[in-house]
Design an enzyme around this catalytic site. Structure first.
Site, PDB file in Angstrom:
ATOM      1  N   HIS A 123       0.862  -1.197   0.000  1.00 10.21           N
ATOM      2  CA  HIS A 123       0.000   0.000   0.000  1.00 10.21           C
ATOM      3  C   HIS A 123       0.896   1.245   0.000  1.00 10.21           C
ATOM      4  O   HIS A 123       1.953   1.262   0.641  1.00 10.21           O
ATOM      5  CB  HIS A 123      -0.914  -0.004   1.223  1.00 10.21           C
ATOM      6  CG  HIS A 123      -1.997   1.021   1.135  1.00 10.21           C
ATOM      7  ND1 HIS A 123      -1.775   2.349   1.401  1.00 10.21           N
ATOM      8  CD2 HIS A 123      -3.296   0.928   0.769  1.00 10.21           C
ATOM      9  CE1 HIS A 123      -2.902   3.029   1.226  1.00 10.21           C
ATOM     10  NE2 HIS A 123      -3.848   2.184   0.838  1.00 10.21           N
ATOM     11  N   GLY A 155      -7.571   9.200  -0.453  1.00 14.86           N
ATOM     12  CA  GLY A 155      -7.976  10.044   0.666  1.00 14.86           C
ATOM     13  C   GLY A 155      -8.111  11.515   0.322  1.00 14.86           C
ATOM     14  O   GLY A 155      -8.216  12.359   1.214  1.00 14.86           O
ATOM     15  N   SER A 197     -10.358   7.211  -3.516  1.00 17.63           N
ATOM     16  CA  SER A 197     -11.590   7.998  -3.354  1.00 17.63           C
ATOM     17  C   SER A 197     -12.794   7.385  -4.079  1.00 17.63           C
ATOM     18  O   SER A 197     -13.618   8.105  -4.651  1.00 17.63           O
ATOM     19  CB  SER A 197     -11.364   9.450  -3.787  1.00 17.63           C
ATOM     20  OG  SER A 197     -10.394  10.057  -2.957  1.00 17.63           O
TER      21      SER A 197
END
Ligand code: PEP
Length: 283
Positions: A125, A203, A243
């Protein structure tokens, strides 16, 4: 339906099991995975999983594979709930050690996750690549450790904004992918999940356009074909992350090479996460 734990009925963990008839004609079952990051304690985790599982109909959970990725401290509670109530949800860890056991204070191994029934583990990630300076070689070592424990890696790749602005994002992501898959065999790769997550979209509320997501997911699949052959590449699920919300998931998920989503913020709100799952192919 049997409870979903390691080696039981979560699809996508065995070769060929991620193929279903209800899809966009790709043969790949849509996967929606919620990455909770460092949010929700074990009591909050139980409440959220209950809500997600009870909101979604059995037919919806058949069509779309739904997975939650809570913090490590929540996993035992999630396991107990999923097993006890025979919920058709999978779950996994957010990271794992490249080592199987030993003197690695603070780390969590593949065997420890497997014992808790984890089917998946996220590796590479962008937050771990940035916060913990993880490079492609470490990500590859973690992917190998996941396979050694019988867990399917969800391997993340993605470019930062400067690289996209410079126009080198495709070669950057394909390089990350090849490096992060070093030493992974074709047989292992057949079950892997790749998540394309542009760092500038994580984010931030800025989502890649459906066409940009498609273009990169198709390029990822092309790289997988070069590494493992067309047949293996055609069976691998490539997710988009960054998102994703209920309002944009439908357009993203209809793209031919986008096989679902890795969802951060929106996976913490049951209604939103359920809305994203419902954006997959109709049940
Ligand atoms: C993520 O953390 O993988 C992610 C995609 O986050 P968000 O959906 O909040 O952008």
């Amino acid at each position: 339906m049997a409870p979903l734990g390691r080696g039981r009925s979560v699809r996508g963990t065995e070769k060929g099991k991620n193929r279903v008839s209800k899809d966009k004609g790709t043969g790949r079952r849509t996967l929606v995975a919620g990455n909770w990051k460092m949010n929700l304690n074990h009591l909050e985790a139980i409440a959220l999983v209950q809500k997600i599982a009870f909101d979604l109909k059995p037919a919806e959970l058949e069509t779309v594979e739904v997975v939650v990725i809570p913090p490590f401290t929540d996993l035992r509670s999630v396991q107990t709930l999923v097993d006890g109530d025979k919920l058709a949800l999978g779950y996994g860890g957010q990271d794992l050690s490249p080592h199987g056991s030993g003197a690695h204070t603070g780390d969590i191994s593949g065997p420890l996750l497997a014992k808790l029934g984890c089917s998946y583990v996220v590796v590479g990630h962008s937050e771990r690549r940035a916060d913990h300076h993880e490079d492609d070689a470490q990500v590859a070592a973690k992917a190998k450790a996941a396979y050694a424990a019988g867990i399917t890696p969800i391997l993340c790749v993605g470019e930062v904004e400067e690289i996209r602005a410079a126009g080198t994002h495709v070669e950057h992501v394909l390089g990350q992918l090849a490096g992060s898959l070093a030493g992974i065999t074709a047989e292992q790769a057949a079950t892997i999940v790749i998540a394309y997550e542009p760092v500038w979209a994580i984010g931030t509320g800025r989502t890649a356009s459906a066409q940009d997501a498609q273009d990169m997911c198709a390029a990822v699949r092309g790289q997988l074909a070069r590494l493992y052959g067309d047949e293996v590449a055609a069976g691998i699920r490539v997710l988009y992350g960054g998102s994703v919300k209920a309002a944009n998931a439908g357009e993203l998920f209809t793209m031919p090479d986008v096989d679902g989503g890795l969802v951060g913020g929106a996976s913490l709100v049951a209604e939103e996460f359920v809305g994203i799952v419902r954006s997959g192919p109709p049940a």
